[in-house]
Design a protein around this motif. Structure first.
Motif, PDB file in Angstrom:
ATOM      1  N   MET A 298       0.917  -1.241  -0.244  1.00 30.60           N
ATOM      2  CA  MET A 298      -0.072  -0.051   0.004  1.00 30.60           C
ATOM      3  C   MET A 298       0.952   1.310  -0.076  1.00 30.60           C
ATOM      4  N   ARG A 299       2.202   1.271   0.567  1.00 26.89           N
ATOM      5  CA  ARG A 299       2.806   2.178   0.452  1.00 26.89           C
ATOM      6  C   ARG A 299       3.636   2.095  -0.864  1.00 26.89           C
ATOM      7  N   LEU A 300       3.643   3.228  -1.499  1.00 24.46           N
ATOM      8  CA  LEU A 300       4.314   3.496  -2.701  1.00 24.46           C
ATOM      9  C   LEU A 300       5.874   3.725  -2.884  1.00 24.46           C
ATOM     10  N   GLY A 301       6.492   3.237  -3.645  1.00 24.09           N
ATOM     11  CA  GLY A 301       7.990   3.219  -3.887  1.00 24.09           C
ATOM     12  C   GLY A 301       8.499   4.561  -3.155  1.00 24.09           C
ATOM     13  N   CYS A 302       9.531   4.347  -2.364  1.00 22.86           N
ATOM     14  CA  CYS A 302      10.109   5.277  -1.662  1.00 22.86           C
ATOM     15  C   CYS A 302      10.562   6.349  -2.547  1.00 22.86           C
ATOM     16  N   GLU A 303      10.808   6.037  -3.855  1.00 17.71           N
ATOM     17  CA  GLU A 303      11.708   7.069  -4.947  1.00 17.71           C
ATOM     18  C   GLU A 303      10.445   8.008  -5.606  1.00 17.71           C
ATOM     19  N   THR A 304       9.421   7.509  -5.538  1.00 19.36           N
ATOM     20  CA  THR A 304       8.202   8.372  -6.261  1.00 19.36           C
ATOM     21  C   THR A 304       7.303   9.162  -5.009  1.00 19.36           C
ATOM     22  N   VAL A 305       6.971  10.546  -5.440  1.00 17.08           N
ATOM     23  CA  VAL A 305       6.168  10.966  -4.763  1.00 17.08           C
ATOM     24  C   VAL A 305       4.771  11.051  -5.241  1.00 17.08           C
ATOM     25  N   PRO A 306       3.852  10.451  -4.389  1.00 26.20           N
ATOM     26  CA  PRO A 306       2.502  10.391  -4.888  1.00 26.20           C
ATOM     27  C   PRO A 306       1.984  11.946  -5.507  1.00 26.20           C
ATOM     28  N   ASN A 307       1.050  11.604  -6.428  1.00 28.26           N
ATOM     29  CA  ASN A 307       0.539  12.798  -6.867  1.00 28.26           C
ATOM     30  C   ASN A 307      -0.811  12.993  -6.877  1.00 28.26           C
ATOM     31  N   GLY A 308      -1.646  11.906  -6.212  1.00 26.36           N
ATOM     32  CA  GLY A 308      -2.801  11.874  -6.077  1.00 26.36           C
ATOM     33  C   GLY A 308      -3.378  13.002  -5.166  1.00 26.36           C
ATOM     34  N   ALA A 309      -4.395  12.709  -4.312  1.00 27.30           N
ATOM     35  CA  ALA A 309      -4.811  13.498  -3.501  1.00 27.30           C
ATOM     36  C   ALA A 309      -4.063  13.351  -2.004  1.00 27.30           C
TER      37      ALA A 309
ATOM     38  N   PHE B 278      -1.442   6.868   1.005  1.00 20.75           N
ATOM     39  CA  PHE B 278      -0.092   6.520   0.741  1.00 20.75           C
ATOM     40  C   PHE B 278       0.656   6.416   2.196  1.00 20.75           C
ATOM     41  N   LEU B 279      -0.246   6.089   3.310  1.00 16.28           N
ATOM     42  CA  LEU B 279       0.355   5.785   4.306  1.00 16.28           C
ATOM     43  C   LEU B 279       0.223   4.253   4.752  1.00 16.28           C
ATOM     44  N   THR B 280       1.172   3.549   5.569  1.00 14.21           N
ATOM     45  CA  THR B 280       0.840   2.350   5.873  1.00 14.21           C
ATOM     46  C   THR B 280      -0.088   2.223   7.030  1.00 14.21           C
ATOM     47  N   HIS B 281      -0.529   1.146   7.140  1.00 15.41           N
ATOM     48  CA  HIS B 281      -1.586   0.891   8.542  1.00 15.41           C
ATOM     49  C   HIS B 281      -0.832   1.449   9.657  1.00 15.41           C
ATOM     50  N   GLU B 282       0.207   1.242   9.896  1.00 15.13           N
ATOM     51  CA  GLU B 282       0.955   1.532  11.082  1.00 15.13           C
ATOM     52  C   GLU B 282       0.969   3.161  11.095  1.00 15.13           C
TER      53      GLU B 282
ATOM     54  N   GLY C 218      -3.980   7.353  16.750  1.00 18.72           N
ATOM     55  CA  GLY C 218      -3.561   6.746  18.513  1.00 18.72           C
ATOM     56  C   GLY C 218      -4.305   5.181  18.304  1.00 18.72           C
ATOM     57  N   THR C 219      -4.090   4.527  17.302  1.00 21.02           N
ATOM     58  CA  THR C 219      -4.655   3.252  17.338  1.00 21.02           C
ATOM     59  C   THR C 219      -3.457   2.239  17.075  1.00 21.02           C
ATOM     60  N   SER C 220      -3.347   1.110  17.159  1.00 21.56           N
ATOM     61  CA  SER C 220      -2.555  -0.167  16.739  1.00 21.56           C
ATOM     62  C   SER C 220      -2.969  -0.330  15.277  1.00 21.56           C
ATOM     63  N   ARG C 221      -1.914  -0.717  14.846  1.00 12.56           N
ATOM     64  CA  ARG C 221      -1.830  -1.196  13.438  1.00 12.56           C
ATOM     65  C   ARG C 221      -2.763  -2.297  13.214  1.00 12.56           C
ATOM     66  N   GLU C 222      -3.026  -3.239  13.926  1.00 13.63           N
ATOM     67  CA  GLU C 222      -3.832  -4.285  13.731  1.00 13.63           C
ATOM     68  C   GLU C 222      -5.321  -3.784  13.792  1.00 13.63           C
ATOM     69  N   THR C 223      -5.782  -2.746  14.747  1.00 15.89           N
ATOM     70  CA  THR C 223      -7.030  -2.095  14.972  1.00 15.89           C
ATOM     71  C   THR C 223      -7.479  -1.565  13.378  1.00 15.89           C
ATOM     72  N   VAL C 224      -6.265  -0.834  12.700  1.00 18.44           N
ATOM     73  CA  VAL C 224      -6.673  -0.298  11.524  1.00 18.44           C
ATOM     74  C   VAL C 224      -7.095  -1.215  10.493  1.00 18.44           C
ATOM     75  N   THR C 225      -6.306  -2.449  10.402  1.00 16.48           N
ATOM     76  CA  THR C 225      -6.493  -3.278   9.718  1.00 16.48           C
ATOM     77  C   THR C 225      -7.945  -3.901   9.588  1.00 16.48           C
ATOM     78  N   ARG C 226      -8.308  -4.050  10.897  1.00 13.18           N
ATOM     79  CA  ARG C 226      -9.566  -4.612  11.164  1.00 13.18           C
ATOM     80  C   ARG C 226     -10.806  -3.610  11.150  1.00 13.18           C
ATOM     81  N   THR C 227     -10.463  -2.161  11.536  1.00  6.88           N
ATOM     82  CA  THR C 227     -11.578  -1.576  10.976  1.00  6.88           C
ATOM     83  C   THR C 227     -11.984  -1.231   9.764  1.00  6.88           C
ATOM     84  N   LEU C 228     -10.629  -1.180   9.061  1.00  8.97           N
ATOM     85  CA  LEU C 228     -10.834  -0.717   7.733  1.00  8.97           C
ATOM     86  C   LEU C 228     -11.665  -1.954   6.908  1.00  8.97           C
ATOM     87  N   ASN C 229     -11.385  -3.137   7.263  1.00  7.49           N
ATOM     88  CA  ASN C 229     -12.041  -4.385   6.926  1.00  7.49           C
ATOM     89  C   ASN C 229     -13.621  -4.233   7.253  1.00  7.49           C
TER      90      ASN C 229
END
Lengths: 244, 244
Positions: free
Chosen positions: A1-12, A185-189, A196-207
Motif C-alpha cells: 500500500m505504501r508507494l515506492g520510496c523514490e516516487t512522490v504520490p501525485n494523487g489527493a 499513501f500511508l501504511t496501516h501503522e 492513536g490506535t494500533s496497526r492491527e486495529t486499523v486493519t480490522r476497522t478498515l475491513n
DNA sequence: CGTTAAGTTGAAGTGAATCAAGTACCGTGG
DNA sequence: CCACGGTACTTGATTCACTTCAACTTAACG
C-alpha cells in the motif's frame, strides 16, 4: 500500500493548506527572502529536527514530503500531519525561539531550503508585514491541532477515529475533484499513528468498513461509497446511538 | 472541591500565559483599542460562543474565568484550558473569519469586554504591528494544543494522563512560588474532561497516587510529595517500564 | 436540616492492545 | 525465472484498563 520510496504520490494529498506564507508577500519581500535561502537535498527518512530542540533555522519544503509527529520515549508516535511543498517547517519555533513542538522527518527524498534563524528574524524586522502571513500559518496549524484533538479526545471508538480521518483526507484532496476517492499513501501503522490506535486495529476497522459497504479499497485507492453512513460513524455523536 | 461559585480562586492558576496581547502594544494603540471595547457582566455558566459559530466579535476576559472546550453532539466534552483575565477569546477566528474552534463558557460571574469584528479588523489595519502580538497569542494556543495532544495521543494509561495534567498545573503556578503545591478548582468530572477519562477513573487514579505517596490532598490543595515518581508515571516512557 | 451536586466504591462488561502465527507483496540477486 | 529476505498486512486468541452502571457517602449551601 505504501508507494515506492523514490516516487512522490501525485494523487489527493493529505494536508492541503489553504493559505501559503509566501503568496501574500510582495514580490520584493519574496526575492529578499529567496536571497537568504540555502537549498539542500535530503534522502528519505531523514530527521530534519526533533521536538524539544532549540530552533536554529527555519525550513521550507520545496520538493517531497515530510512527516510531522510527536514522539514519546517509549517509541510511541502521534502523526500530526504530512507537510507538502511550499510549507514552512518550524516557523513558530523559529520566531519565538521556543523549542520545536514537533519532530519533522522526510518521507521521501526531499529538496528543502533553509534560512538561519538569525536571517529569518532580521527578515521579519525588514518586513513586519510578514507577521500577518506567519499568523495565518500558525492559525492553520492550530486549527489542525484542534481537529486532531477532536479525533483523539471526543471520538472514543477506533471506528469513529478512522472514519473521521478518512473523511478528512477525502476533503483534503478536493482541489482536483471533489470526488469520494483518494489515494492512501500511508501504511496501516502510520494511519494508526495518526489516530492513536494500533496497526492491527486499523486493519480490522478498515475491513469492517468494507464489509459494511461504507468504503471500497482498490489497491491504495479508497472510495467512500456511503458517505452518509461513514459520517454517522465519524460523527461526534458517540454516546449511545451506535450505528448498528 | 469546587470553590464557591461566587468567588474566584486566587491560588495557583492553571493557565498562566507568558505573553499577553496588550503589553506589547504602544500606549497609543492600547488606548485606541480601549475606545472600541464595550464592557459587560456575565453570570456564571454562560456560553460566550460556540465552536462552529461564525465570529462576529472578539472578547477580552477582564474578570473571572472561562472554560474553553471542544464538544461533541453526544455531550462528551474536552476541556482545552481555562482562560484567565487579560486573555483574548476568539482572536484567531475573529481575524481569519473562520468559525470558532472552541466553545467558551464562563465559570464564574465574569466581566468581559467585547470588540466587534469590524472594529477589530480595522484596528489591525491601523496598527499592523498588532499582528506580531496576535501571532504570539496563537503560538501559545498552538503550543498548548500540542501539549494536550501529547497527553491524549501518547500517554496511554489514565495514570500517565493525570500525572501529566497535575505536573502541568503545578508548573503553571510557578510565579508566586515554585512549590509543589497548588489548588485544584475543577471537579473530578472536569478533570476527566481535560484528559479524556471518566469521572470515576479520576477519583480512583487520584486515590491510587495518594496510596503510592506520590501526592497528598488537603481539601482542594494538592501537594506533589514525590515529583520524581510522578514524572515517571507521566513520563512519556510508556511502553513497558510501568513503575511498580 | 433538607436538598442537590460531588465524590466514592464495587461489579460487570467491553473495546482495543497485545501477542502470536501466518500470508501477501515487492524488490533483489542468484 | 524463481528463491530469497524484508516489509506490510491479516487474523485469531488472550488480556486488561477503562467505561459504565448502580448504590452509597460526603460535602456544600440556602
Amino acid at each position: 500500500m505504501r508507494l515506492g520510496c523514490e516516487t512522490v504520490p501525485n494523487g489527493a494529498l493529505q494536508c492541503s493548506r489553504a493559505a501559503e506564507f509566501f503568496t501574500s508577500l510582495t514580490a520584493e519581500a519574496r526575492s529578499d527572502f529567496q536571497s537568504l535561502e540555502i537549498h539542500n537535498d535530503y534522502p528519505g527518512s531523514t530527521i530534519l529536527f526533533l521536538e524539544g530542540e532549540t530552533p536554529s533555522r527555519v525550513l521550507i519544503l520545496r520538493e517531497g514530503q515530510s512527516k510531522l509527529s510527536i514522539n514519546s520515549i517509549g517509541g510511541k508516535r502521534l502523526i500530526l500531519g504530512i507537510a507538502r511543498p511550499t510549507e514552512i517547517l518550524g516557523l513558530t519555533s523559529a520566531l519565538s525561539g521556543n523549542p520545536y513542538e514537533v519532530t519533522a522527518e522526510t518521507m521521501y527524498p526531499c529538496n528543502i531550503s533553509s534560512v538561519s534563524r538569525q536571517d529569518f528574524l532580521s527578515f521579519f524586522l525588514r518586513h513586519p508585514v510578514a507577521y500577518q502571513s506567519a499568523f495565518r500559518e500558525v492559525s492553520l496549524d492550530y486549527s489542525r491541532a484542534c481537529e486532531q484533538l477532536r479525533t483523539l479526545g471526543l471520538a472514543i471508538t477506533a471506528q469513529a477515529k478512522l472514519a473521521r480521518l478518512l473523511l478528512e483526507w477525502c476533503a483534503g484532496g478536493h482541489e482536483t475533484e471533489r470526488d469520494n476517492r483518494f489515494t492512501i499513501f500511508l501504511t496501516h501503522e502510520e494511519i494508526g499513528e495518526c489516530i492513536g490506535t494500533s496497526r492491527e486495529t486499523v486493519t480490522r476497522t478498515l475491513n469492517d468498513f468494507q464489509h459494511r459497504l461504507l468504503v471500497e479499497l482498490h489497491g491504495s485507492t479508497l472510495v467512500i461509497s456511503n458517505r452518509i453512513a461513514l459520517e454517522r460513524y465519524a460523527g461526534i455523536n458517540l454516546t449511545r446511538d451506535r450505528a448498528s
